[in-house]
Enzyme design. Structure first.
Site, PDB file in Angstrom:
ATOM      1  N   CYS A 103       0.861  -1.188   0.000  1.00  0.00           N
ATOM      2  CA  CYS A 103       0.000   0.000   0.000  1.00  0.00           C
ATOM      3  C   CYS A 103       0.895   1.234   0.000  1.00  0.00           C
ATOM      4  O   CYS A 103       2.076   1.133  -0.371  1.00  0.00           O
ATOM      5  CB  CYS A 103      -0.986  -0.024   1.168  1.00  0.00           C
ATOM      6  SG  CYS A 103      -0.240   0.060   2.815  1.00  0.00           S
ATOM      7  N   ASN A 131       2.255   1.506   4.353  1.00  0.00           N
ATOM      8  CA  ASN A 131       2.540   0.216   5.022  1.00  0.00           C
ATOM      9  C   ASN A 131       2.233   0.264   6.520  1.00  0.00           C
ATOM     10  O   ASN A 131       2.903  -0.392   7.321  1.00  0.00           O
ATOM     11  CB  ASN A 131       3.995  -0.245   4.774  1.00  0.00           C
ATOM     12  CG  ASN A 131       4.287  -1.692   5.153  1.00  0.00           C
ATOM     13  OD1 ASN A 131       5.396  -2.028   5.553  1.00  0.00           O
ATOM     14  ND2 ASN A 131       3.303  -2.562   5.061  1.00  0.00           N
ATOM     15  N   CYS A 134      -1.525   0.863   7.375  1.00  0.00           N
ATOM     16  CA  CYS A 134      -2.967   0.586   7.503  1.00  0.00           C
ATOM     17  C   CYS A 134      -3.390  -0.669   6.726  1.00  0.00           C
ATOM     18  O   CYS A 134      -3.688  -1.708   7.315  1.00  0.00           O
ATOM     19  CB  CYS A 134      -3.791   1.775   7.033  1.00  0.00           C
ATOM     20  SG  CYS A 134      -3.565   3.263   8.042  1.00  0.00           S
ATOM     21  N   ARG A 135      -3.430  -0.568   5.391  1.00  0.00           N
ATOM     22  CA  ARG A 135      -4.036  -1.632   4.589  1.00  0.00           C
ATOM     23  C   ARG A 135      -3.144  -2.848   4.374  1.00  0.00           C
ATOM     24  O   ARG A 135      -3.585  -3.981   4.573  1.00  0.00           O
ATOM     25  CB  ARG A 135      -4.489  -1.080   3.229  1.00  0.00           C
ATOM     26  CG  ARG A 135      -5.599  -0.059   3.332  1.00  0.00           C
ATOM     27  CD  ARG A 135      -5.769   0.699   2.040  1.00  0.00           C
ATOM     28  NE  ARG A 135      -4.586   1.521   1.747  1.00  0.00           N
ATOM     29  CZ  ARG A 135      -4.364   2.166   0.602  1.00  0.00           C
ATOM     30  NH1 ARG A 135      -5.245   2.077  -0.370  1.00  0.00           N
ATOM     31  NH2 ARG A 135      -3.285   2.893   0.448  1.00  0.00           N
ATOM     32  N   SER A 136      -1.901  -2.634   3.927  1.00  0.00           N
ATOM     33  CA  SER A 136      -1.078  -3.824   3.604  1.00  0.00           C
ATOM     34  C   SER A 136      -0.666  -4.628   4.843  1.00  0.00           C
ATOM     35  O   SER A 136      -0.638  -5.856   4.766  1.00  0.00           O
ATOM     36  CB  SER A 136       0.116  -3.483   2.706  1.00  0.00           C
ATOM     37  OG  SER A 136       1.005  -2.590   3.329  1.00  0.00           O
ATOM     38  N   ASP A 178      -8.627   3.746   1.634  1.00  0.00           N
ATOM     39  CA  ASP A 178      -7.559   3.939   2.610  1.00  0.00           C
ATOM     40  C   ASP A 178      -8.126   4.488   3.915  1.00  0.00           C
ATOM     41  O   ASP A 178      -8.533   5.656   3.986  1.00  0.00           O
ATOM     42  CB  ASP A 178      -6.526   4.914   2.031  1.00  0.00           C
ATOM     43  CG  ASP A 178      -5.247   4.923   2.852  1.00  0.00           C
ATOM     44  OD1 ASP A 178      -5.294   4.503   4.024  1.00  0.00           O
ATOM     45  OD2 ASP A 178      -4.216   5.348   2.319  1.00  0.00           O
TER      46      ASP A 178
HETATM   47  P1  4NP Z   1      -1.815   2.914   4.048  1.00  0.00           P
HETATM   48  O1  4NP Z   1      -2.417   4.302   4.568  1.00  0.00           O
HETATM   49  O2  4NP Z   1      -1.221   3.192   2.682  1.00  0.00           O
HETATM   50  O3  4NP Z   1      -3.002   2.013   3.963  1.00  0.00           O
HETATM   51  O4  4NP Z   1      -0.786   2.464   5.047  1.00  0.00           O
HETATM   52  C1  4NP Z   1      -1.659   5.473   4.738  1.00  0.00           C
HETATM   53  C2  4NP Z   1      -0.810   5.605   5.807  1.00  0.00           C
HETATM   54  C3  4NP Z   1      -0.138   6.788   5.998  1.00  0.00           C
HETATM   55  C4  4NP Z   1      -0.309   7.834   5.113  1.00  0.00           C
HETATM   56  C5  4NP Z   1      -1.153   7.704   4.037  1.00  0.00           C
HETATM   57  C6  4NP Z   1      -1.826   6.515   3.838  1.00  0.00           C
HETATM   58  N1  4NP Z   1       0.359   9.072   5.342  1.00  0.00           N
HETATM   59  O5  4NP Z   1       0.092  10.039   4.595  1.00  0.00           O
HETATM   60  O6  4NP Z   1       1.180   9.162   6.257  1.00  0.00           O
END
Ligand code: 4NP
Length: 156
Positions: free
Chosen positions: A8, A11, A13-15, A125
């Protein structure tokens, strides 16, 4: 060994949610010696951090371990190491396609491509939506399909 990498953006939340759910399914089916699971982000921002508290809360709710999991950034080496690189959305696809050379030995697909008639094409997300419940539901359902696909394809 069949190696699966979930990808994702951050790294956190989703993955990592997909990694923990998938590893749990693999273990429950007695396939831990056949399928290895990891996750990575296209961005470096959260390198070394554990999963987001929203992801941890959902995994705790279902008693799924995320012990020792920390964020890392995807690298070119991953395209030689992994058999499947499974992304969460179109942005992840664009990012890895523009930054890395694909190898013929790796299948790169979005997670929800493994679901027939999916409700969504991209995993929303929860870092932005705040809805970890819906993301968990989609990821869990798709992981079941991905596991069926791999078990069938590799006859394991
Ligand atoms: P992920 O979500 O891609 O599912 O881990 C996010 C985590 C952090 C951020 C954006 C999306 N960020 O902007 O820090």
């Amino acid at each position: 060994m069949i190696r699966v990498l979930f990808v994702c953006l951050g790294n956190i939340c989703r993955s990592p949610m997909a990694e923990a759910i998938y590893r749990n399914m693999v273990q429950n089916k007695g396939l831990a010696d056949k399928i290895e699971v990891d996750s990575a982000g296209t961005a470096l921002w959260h390198s070394g951090k554990p999963p987001h508290k929203g992801t941890r809360a959902k995994l705790d709710e279902y008693k799924i371990s995320y012990e020792g999991m920390t964020a890392r950034q995807i690298s070119q080496e991953d395209f030689n190491t992994f058999d499947y690189i499974i992304t969460m959305d179109d942005d992840n696809m664009k990012n890895i396609e523009s930054e890395f050379e694909m190898s013929d030995s790796v299948t790169v697909k979005k997670l929800l491509e493994f679901v027939d008639n999916p409700r969504e094409l991209n995993v929303p997300d929860p870092y932005y939506t705040g809805d970890f419940d819906y993301t968990y539901e989609l990821v869990h359902e798709a992981c079941e399909h991905l596991l069926e696909y791999i078990v069938h394809k590799h006859q394991i």
